[in-house]
Design an enzyme around this catalytic site. Structure first.
Site, short mmCIF file in Angstrom:
data_model
loop_
_atom_site.label_atom_id
_atom_site.label_comp_id
_atom_site.label_asym_id
_atom_site.label_seq_id
_atom_site.Cartn_x
_atom_site.Cartn_y
_atom_site.Cartn_z
CE LYS A 13 2.83 -6.34 -4.42
NZ LYS A 13 3.15 -5.49 -3.26
CE1 TYR A 53 3.53 -0.69 -5.92
CE2 TYR A 53 5.36 -1.73 -7.06
CZ TYR A 53 4.22 -1.83 -6.29
OH TYR A 53 3.75 -3.06 -5.88
CG PHE A 61 9.37 1.52 0.83
CD1 PHE A 61 8.67 1.08 -0.28
CD2 PHE A 61 8.77 2.48 1.64
CE1 PHE A 61 7.41 1.57 -0.58
CE2 PHE A 61 7.52 2.99 1.35
CZ PHE A 61 6.83 2.53 0.24
NE ARG A 89 -6.57 -1.94 -1.13
CZ ARG A 89 -5.51 -1.14 -1.23
NH1 ARG A 89 -4.71 -1.23 -2.29
NH2 ARG A 89 -5.20 -0.29 -0.30
CB THR A 95 -0.09 -2.65 3.02
OG1 THR A 95 -1.11 -1.92 2.36
CG2 THR A 95 1.17 -2.62 2.18
NE ARG A 106 -1.01 -7.59 0.45
CZ ARG A 106 -1.35 -6.36 0.09
NH1 ARG A 106 -2.12 -5.63 0.87
NH2 ARG A 106 -0.91 -5.85 -1.04
CG HIS A 129 -0.82 -3.77 -6.69
ND1 HIS A 129 -0.60 -2.66 -5.91
CD2 HIS A 129 -1.62 -3.37 -7.71
CE1 HIS A 129 -1.25 -1.62 -6.44
NE2 HIS A 129 -1.87 -2.04 -7.53
CD GLU A 140 -2.89 0.42 -9.80
OE1 GLU A 140 -2.25 1.02 -8.94
OE2 GLU A 140 -3.61 -0.58 -9.54
P1 CMP Z 1 1.56 -2.53 -2.53
O1 CMP Z 1 0.25 -2.39 -1.83
O2 CMP Z 1 1.64 -3.27 -3.79
O3 CMP Z 1 2.14 -1.06 -2.78
C1 CMP Z 1 3.41 -0.62 -2.48
C2 CMP Z 1 4.29 -1.70 -1.93
O4 CMP Z 1 5.48 -1.23 -1.30
C3 CMP Z 1 3.54 -2.44 -0.85
O5 CMP Z 1 2.55 -3.23 -1.45
C4 CMP Z 1 4.67 -3.15 -0.16
O6 CMP Z 1 5.14 -4.27 -0.88
C5 CMP Z 1 5.77 -2.08 -0.21
N1 CMP Z 1 5.83 -1.20 0.98
C6 CMP Z 1 4.96 -0.20 1.30
N2 CMP Z 1 5.36 0.43 2.42
C7 CMP Z 1 6.53 -0.17 2.80
C8 CMP Z 1 7.45 0.03 3.89
N3 CMP Z 1 7.27 0.98 4.80
N4 CMP Z 1 8.52 -0.78 3.96
C9 CMP Z 1 8.73 -1.72 3.04
N5 CMP Z 1 7.90 -1.97 1.98
C10 CMP Z 1 6.82 -1.21 1.88
#
Ligand code: CMP
Length: 162
Positions: A13, A53, A61, A89, A95, A106, A129, A140
């Site tokens: 990202k 997305y 968000f 993963r 996440t 992460r 991601h 994807e």
């Molecule tokens: P990713 O796994 O790429 O998929 C969706 C993205 O949205 C996630 O990573 C985060 O960057 C963001 N995200 C998901 N849930 C939330 C949340 N509750 N608040 C803020 N950002 C979020």
């Protein structure tokens, strides 16, 4: 491809690109023995992000997520390996960086929580991601890459996964 040999989609990202840590992240994927099958840098447009997305478009968000993902270019990649979806993963971690274990991408390179991101009205900056399931990975990859952009070569260490 032989049984269990999969392809998965990975995007570094804009925060990873801006922080200059893309090499360190790619190194972690590369050293696992998986094969980098495609790579390119691009700035994602509105339509691409909406499709990528699609399950988040209606969430609170999403606005912050779109702004974050368009802050600069991303590095889109296809990685191939045995159970690549699950393995990538695992290397990526949870996440929310706050929940991600040390040793994961992460967990080692970020620390933000959903709570903090939500309070600021921003997406959680989590560097990378990776597709969650094989079906998602196939969708994807087809969304981000043309088939001709995916290279078919062998890593010299293929011997170890034959
Ligand atoms: P990713 O796994 O790429 O998929 C969706 C993205 O949205 C996630 O990573 C985060 O960057 C963001 N995200 C998901 N849930 C939330 C949340 N509750 N608040 C803020 N950002 C979020």
């Amino acid at each position: 491809m032989t049984e269990h040999l999969e392809r998965t989609f990975v995007a570094l990202k804009p925060d990873a690109v801006q922080r200059g840590i893309t090499g360190q992240i790619i190194h972690r994927l590369e050293r696992s023995g998986m094969r980098l099958a495609a790579i390119k840098m691009l700035t994602a447009d509105d339509e691409l992000l909406k499709k990528h997305y699609s399950e988040h478009v209606d969430k609170d968000f999403y606005k912050g997520l779109k702004e974050f993902m368009q802050e600069g270019p991303v590095i889109a990649m296809v990685w191939e390996g045995v159970n690549a979806v699950e393995n990538v993963r695992k290397l990526v971690g949870e996440t929310a960086p706050k929940e991600a274990m040390p040793g994961t991408i992460r967990g080692d390179f970020a620390h933000m929580s959903f709570k903090h991101a939500d309070a600021k009205g921003k997406a959680v900056k989590n560097l990378i991601h990776a597709s969650g399931e094989l079906n998602e990975a196939m969708e994807e990859i087809a969304l981000w890459f043309d088939e001709k952009e995916i290279e078919d070569y062998s890593r010299s260490d293929i011997y170890h996964v034959r």
